[in-house]
Design an enzyme around this catalytic site. Structure first.
Site, PDB file in Angstrom:
ATOM      1  N   SER A   1      33.832 -33.796  28.806  1.00 18.76           N
ATOM      2  CA  SER A   1      34.325 -34.382  27.564  1.00 18.76           C
ATOM      3  C   SER A   1      33.401 -35.410  26.934  1.00 18.76           C
ATOM      4  CB  SER A   1      35.701 -34.992  27.783  1.00 18.76           C
ATOM      5  OG  SER A   1      36.671 -33.977  27.792  1.00 18.76           O
TER       6      SER A   1
ATOM      7  N   TYR B   1      45.985 -36.492  24.241  1.00 14.76           N
ATOM      8  CA  TYR B   1      44.657 -35.897  24.376  1.00 14.76           C
ATOM      9  C   TYR B   1      44.752 -34.376  24.272  1.00 14.76           C
ATOM     10  CZ  TYR B   1      39.851 -35.783  26.222  1.00 14.76           C
ATOM     11  OH  TYR B   1      38.503 -35.620  26.387  1.00 14.76           O
ATOM     12  N   SER B   2      44.031 -33.804  23.323  1.00 13.99           N
ATOM     13  CA  SER B   2      44.101 -32.357  23.093  1.00 13.99           C
ATOM     14  C   SER B   2      42.724 -31.809  22.770  1.00 13.99           C
ATOM     15  CB  SER B   2      45.065 -32.046  21.941  1.00 13.99           C
ATOM     16  OG  SER B   2      45.021 -30.675  21.613  1.00 13.99           O
ATOM     17  N   ASN B   3      42.242 -30.900  23.602  1.00 15.74           N
ATOM     18  CA  ASN B   3      40.947 -30.283  23.358  1.00 15.74           C
ATOM     19  C   ASN B   3      40.918 -29.493  22.051  1.00 15.74           C
ATOM     20  OD1 ASN B   3      39.488 -31.043  25.839  1.00 15.74           O
ATOM     21  ND2 ASN B   3      41.093 -29.865  26.844  1.00 15.74           N
TER      22      ASN B   3
ATOM     23  N   GLY C   1      33.731 -37.679  31.565  1.00 18.80           N
ATOM     24  CA  GLY C   1      34.214 -36.311  31.458  1.00 18.80           C
ATOM     25  C   GLY C   1      33.890 -35.474  32.675  1.00 18.80           C
TER      26      GLY C   1
END
Length: 417
Positions: free
Chosen positions: A105, A211-213, A361
């Site tokens: 990340s 949190y969202s990709n 990440g």
């Protein structure tokens, strides 16, 4: 067709395990007992310096359960690099001190920087509806570009969600035997976005933080649309990598290998009652796309993060916006975390009260640390490799080892009080 089966979510701080894997909470991804035998290795000091306290900290991290670690520290004494552990299970060679690794990340910080550069150029409005730039996705017009970068859009995370009441809504496979068997599968970013948008949102845009990709896949698609580029990675290369001379950094797309010197990452899963450990150094990172696909080195991450915090990549007003955390988040601004003691953090924080910027990440078998002071003059960048596991949980010794490392670098070894 994307399978909706997945495994292993949790609700630590309302963050799904996809955050822990593709944005690792503390990089305390523990090895289960007996999963690996990292052996004993020492660090190589750089620039002629002997930093025994850093060498000891590296060995403590390995002893806590990681197979290998690379570390780079830049402070008033200059640049120091070292490594400990093993490069590959079954061998004695330790990781290269500036080897390449999957940064997970930390990719998001690169993406956010490019979007903000487009804002600075007047090509994108930070508080404009994201739908203005991506009309083909039918986005809720209340979702702004800022909300994508700050994870306040409410959009379903395509790697899965777990809600406060314990309800689990699965996403694409990213763990267990199913992921191992399909780790060379190619996902198209449009496919990931549409999969996420076919699921109900987590909350109304702008009303909460999660949190969202998905947010960063859409941000990358926005970059491509606005710049008319065939790949958001081309824009990262043109605007960041080449100007800063980051020759060890790449956006791999569907390329499965890691070029140049590198340590290996592993994944351990259970099938029919039997545990199997697999080398997953080679994998197709398209499943995580702009949420975490990039490859870099400790030197390149240091140069990037120092340049960003030092004002070389963004004008001061936009850097200030980047550092402005959302009040419902654990210190999350626009593509980075602010650690100033005012918000709980998923990462080890300095106990002496100094403010740090970070965005750590990881992906299967690899973790990355990236810390800087606000002026960009003192940095810590690192990579850890380990035997990842579908049943990972935080391991207190590894977190304590990382906490001591952060204190060594940013508090001169001191603790609060």
């Amino acid at each position: 067709m994307i399978s909706s089966r997945t495994r292993d979510t949790d609700n630590r701080g309302r963050m799904p395990r996809a955050f822990r894997r593709a944005g690792v909470t503390a990089l305390a991804a523990a090895l289960l007992a007996g999963a690996a035998q990292p052996g004993v290795a020492t660090a190589d000091s750089g620039a002629g310096q002997d930093r025994p306290e850093l060498r000891a900290a590296l060995q403590e991290i390995v002893d806590s359960g990681f197979t290998g670690v690379q570390l780079r520290v830049h402070d008033q004494r200059g640049d120091w690099a070292g490594s400990a552990g093993v490069r590959e299970l079954g061998e004695t060679a330790k990781p290269p001190t500036n080897g390449r690794f999957r940064i997970g990340s930390n990719t998001k910080t690169f993406v956010a920087t490019v979007v903000l550069q487009l804002v600075a150029a007047g090509e994108v409005g930070l508080d404009n509806p994201a739908a203005d730039y991506l009309p083909e996705y039918g986005l809720d017009r209340r979702i702004t570009v800022r909300m994508l970068l700050q994870h306040t859009s409410g959009l379903f995370n395509y790697t899965g969600e777990q809600y406060p009441d314990g309800t689990v809504v699965p996403g694409i496979p990213w763990s267990g035997k199913e992921w191992v068997d399909n780790r060379f599968h190619t996902y198209r970013p449009e496919e990931l976005a549409r999969f996420a948008l076919s699921r109900p949102p987590r909350f109304a845009p702008g009303t909460d933080w999660s949190y969202s990709n998905t947010n960063y896949t859409l941000a990358a698609l926005l970059i491509e649309k606005v710049t008319r580029s065939s790949s958001y990675g081309d824009e990262i290369a043109r605007r960041i990598l080449r100007p800063l001379g980051l020759s060890g950094t790449e956006v791999p797309g569907t390329r499965t290998g890691i070029s140049g010197p590198h340590a290996h990452g592993y994944y351990r899963y259970q099938d029919a009652g039997q545990w199997t450990t697999v080398d997953v150094t080679r994998q197709n990172p398209s499943w995580i796309h702009a949420g975490g696909e990039m490859i870099s080195t400790t030197r390149d991450l240091r140069k990037f993060f120092s340049a960003l915090q030092g004002g070389e990549l963004l004008p001061a007003p936009l850097l200030a916006e980047m550092r402005k955390p959302h009040p419902k988040s654990p210190g999350y601004g626009l593509g980075l975390f602010v650690q100033d003691g005012s918000s709980p953090s998923p990462f080890p924080q300095p106990s002496c009260g100094v403010t740090l910027l970070t965005h750590n990440g990881g992906v299967q078998g690899y973790g990355a640390l990236m810390y800087s002071t606000p002026d960009g003059k003192r940095t810590l960048t690192a990579s850890v490799t380990y035997v990842d596991d579908a049943a990972l949980s935080s391991k207190e010794p590894s977190r304590k080892a990382q906490q001591r490392l952060v204190n060594l670098v940013f508090c001169d070894g001191r603790s609060a009080g």
